[in-house]
Design an enzyme around this catalytic site. Structure first.
Site, short mmCIF file in Angstrom:
data_model
loop_
_atom_site.label_atom_id
_atom_site.label_comp_id
_atom_site.label_asym_id
_atom_site.label_seq_id
_atom_site.Cartn_x
_atom_site.Cartn_y
_atom_site.Cartn_z
NE ARG A 64 5.18 -41.46 -13.12
CZ ARG A 64 5.03 -42.10 -11.97
NH1 ARG A 64 4.24 -41.61 -11.04
NH2 ARG A 64 5.67 -43.24 -11.75
NE ARG A 112 0.09 -34.30 -8.16
CZ ARG A 112 -0.22 -35.53 -7.77
NH1 ARG A 112 -0.12 -36.53 -8.61
NH2 ARG A 112 -0.65 -35.77 -6.54
CD GLU A 133 2.39 -42.80 -4.15
OE1 GLU A 133 3.11 -43.44 -4.93
OE2 GLU A 133 1.31 -42.26 -4.47
CB SER A 153 3.28 -47.03 -5.12
OG SER A 153 2.05 -47.70 -5.22
NE ARG A 177 5.63 -37.39 -4.93
CZ ARG A 177 4.32 -37.62 -4.97
NH1 ARG A 177 3.77 -38.37 -4.02
NH2 ARG A 177 3.58 -37.13 -5.93
#
Length: 430
Positions: free
Chosen positions: A267, A282, A354, A357, A396
C-alpha cells in the site's frame, strides 16, 4: 457499482444513501438527476439507432423492388435516403457509446449504499462498539511500544530497511522473523482446518480489471503500487481471491465459496503522511491473511457474522484483548455495505488499533466484475454477494503480541498456541 435500473426506478434510494455517507442532499440530488438524464440520453439514442437501422434495412430492400418495377426515381430517392442513414447511424452510434462510457465512469465513482442498520456518523468517533473479549493486562512497569521492544532485542531494524527501500519498511531478524512466519502459519492453519476456508496461493500482481472489480480503481489509484503498465501489486488478497469468480456464473450448489490466503500486501499510504511514522503499524509492505466469501444475497449478513467470528477466534486463541465496533456511515469503506472492525489493545500505545476489518459488499463488487450465480429454481442468473475480512493482519498481530506479552527485562513471552510454530521456544530474548 449500482444498478442504473434501480436508480431510475428508485432515485430517492441513492440520494438517501449518499446523504448518509456525508454528501450534501442538494449535491446528491443533482448527481442522481444527472445520472438519470445521462441514462435517458443513452436509452433514447439506442431507440433512435434501432429505428434508423430498421429503416436502412427496409429501404435497402425497397431499392431492389423499385428498380425491378422500373421506378427509377423512387429507387434513386431511396438510395439517397440510405446514403444519409449510413452517415447518421455512425454518428448516433458514437453518441450512444459516449453516453454509455460517461454513465459507466460516473457510476463507478459512487460508493456502495450502507445497510439500514449501519449507524449514521461522520468519522471514527461515531463508530459503535458492541462487544469485547478479555481484559487489559496489568503491568508492574511502564509498557513499551513494539518498536522499542524489537529494537532493544536487536531483531527489528528500521534503519536497514530505510537503506534498502525507504521509510515504512522493516527488516525482521532471528526470532522475530520466525515469529512473523509463525503467526501467519497459525492464522492460515486455523482458518483452513477449523473454519472451513480453502487455502489459495494467488498472484500478487494483478491487472487493471481486477483492481476495478474490487473497487480499488479508479477512485483509489493514488493508494496503490503500480507494477508496470496495466499491472498493480495487490493491497490485499481480497483482490485476487474475489476476482476468481469474475465474469462467471456459478451454480447455487457451489455457494458459499470460502477462500483464504496468506500473502504480502502493498500500500502506498498516500494519505497517511505523518501518521504512524514509527514502527510497524502502517507499512508499505506487510503480510496478511485474508478471508473472502462468495454467497447468495439471502446468506450475506449471516456469512459476515460467521467471518467476524473466525477473525475473532484467532485473536482469542492468542488471548489478545480486543473490542469489535460497527463502522458508521462516514468511516466505512467505499465498496462496503456494512463493516465490523476488530480493534486490539496495545498497552505500549495505550490505545485500541484496528487489526481486522470484516465487510459485506452486497452485490456492489459483483456488478463491477460481472460475477453471478444461477438460483436453483430461477431462469435468470443473479449477482452474488461478496464479503472480505482480515484473518488477520500479521504485522499488527506481531505488534500486539510484542506489546501484550512483553516482560520487564525486555524479553517477550511466546503465546502458547505459537510455541509449536516456534520450535518449542517459549521466550524471545536478545
Amino acid at each position: 457499482m449500482h444498478d442504473i435500473k434501480w436508480i431510475r426506478e428508485e432515485p430517492r434510494g441513492l440520494v438517501d444513501a449518499l446523504v448518509r455517507r456525508g454528501t450534501i442532499e442538494a449535491e446528491a440530488q443533482a448527481l442522481v438527476d444527472g445520472l438519470i438524464a445521462l441514462d435517458e440520453r443513452r436509452r433514447s439514442g439506442i431507440g433512435k439507432l434501432e429505428e434508423l437501422q430498421a429503416r436502412r434495412n427496409a429501404a435497402s430492400k425497397e431499392i431492389g423492388a423499385a428498380k425491378k418495377d422500373g421506378q427509377n426515381d423512387r429507387a434513386e430517392a431511396l438510395m439517397a435516403e440510405v446514403a444519409a442513414l449510413k452517415t447518421d447511424i455512425p454518428a448516433l452510434e458514437e453518441d450512444v457509446k459516449a453516453a454509455e462510457a460517461e454513465l459507466f465512469e460516473k457510476l463507478s465513482a459512487i460508493p456502495n449504499a450502507p445497510l439500514a442498520e449501519v449507524p449514521f456518523g461522520k468519522d471514527e468517533h461515531d463508530n459503535v462498539e458492541f462487544t469485547r473479549f478479555g481484559e487489559k493486562r496489568a503491568y508492574a512497569f511502564t509498557p513499551k511500544q513494539h518498536f522499542e521492544i524489537g529494537e532493544a532485542l536487536g531483531q527489528m531494524d528500521f534503519e536497514a530497511a530505510a537503506k534498502l527501500s525507504g521509510a515504512r519498511f522493516v527488516v525482521l531478524k532471528n526470532r522475530l522473523a520466525r515469529l512473523e512466519r509463525a503467526i501467519g502459519q497459525f492464522f492460515i492453519d486455523t482458518h483452513t482446518t477449523e473454519h472451513g476456508y480453502t487455502e489459495v496461493a494467488p498472484p500478487v500482481l494483478v491487472r487493471d480489471e481486477a483492481m476495478f472489480g474490487t473497487a480499488q480503481l479508479p477512485k483509489f489509484r493514488e493508494d496503490q503500487f503500480p507494477a508496470g503498465e496495466g499491472f498493480w501489486l495487490i493491497p490485499t488478497a481480497e483482490v485476487p481471491l474475489t476476482n476468481l469468480v469474475a465474469q462467471s456464473i456459478l451454480s447455487e450448489e457451489e455457494l458459499p465459496l470460502r477462500l483464504t490466503a496468506l500473502t504480502p500486501c502493498f500500500r502506498a499510504e498516500a494519505g497517511a503522511a505523518g501518521r504512524d511514522t514509527r514502527g510497524m503499524i502502517r507499512q508499505h509492505q506487510f503480510n496478511k491473511v485474508e478471508m473472502v466469501s462468495i454467497t447468495t444475497p439471502e446468506k450475506s449478513l449471516e456469512e459476515q457474522e460467521r467471518m467476524l467470528a473466525c477473525a475473532q477466534a484467532v485473536l482469542k486463541k492468542l488471548d489478545l484483548h480486543h473490542r469489535v465496533v460497527t463502522l458508521c456511515t462516514g468511516d466505512m469503506g467505499f465498496a462496503s455495505a456494512r463493516t465490523f472492525d476488530i480493534e486490539v489493545w496495545l498497552p505500549g500505545q495505550d490505545a485500541y488499533r484496528e487489526i481486522s476489518s470484516v465487510s459485506t459488499c452486497s452485490d456492489f463488487q459483483a456488478r463491477r466484475m460481472n460475477a453471478r450465480y444461477r438460483p436453483k429454481d430461477a431462469k435468470s442468473p443473479r449477482f452474488v454477494h461478496t464479503l472480505n475480512g482480515s484473518g488477520v493482519a500479521v504485522g499488527r498481530a506481531m505488534v500486539a503480541i510484542l506489546e501484550n506479552y512483553q516482560n520487564e527485562d525486555g524479553s517477550v513471552t511466546v503465546p502458547d498456541v505459537l510455541v509449536p510454530y516456534m520450535g518449542g521456544l517459549t521466550k524471545i530474548e536478545r
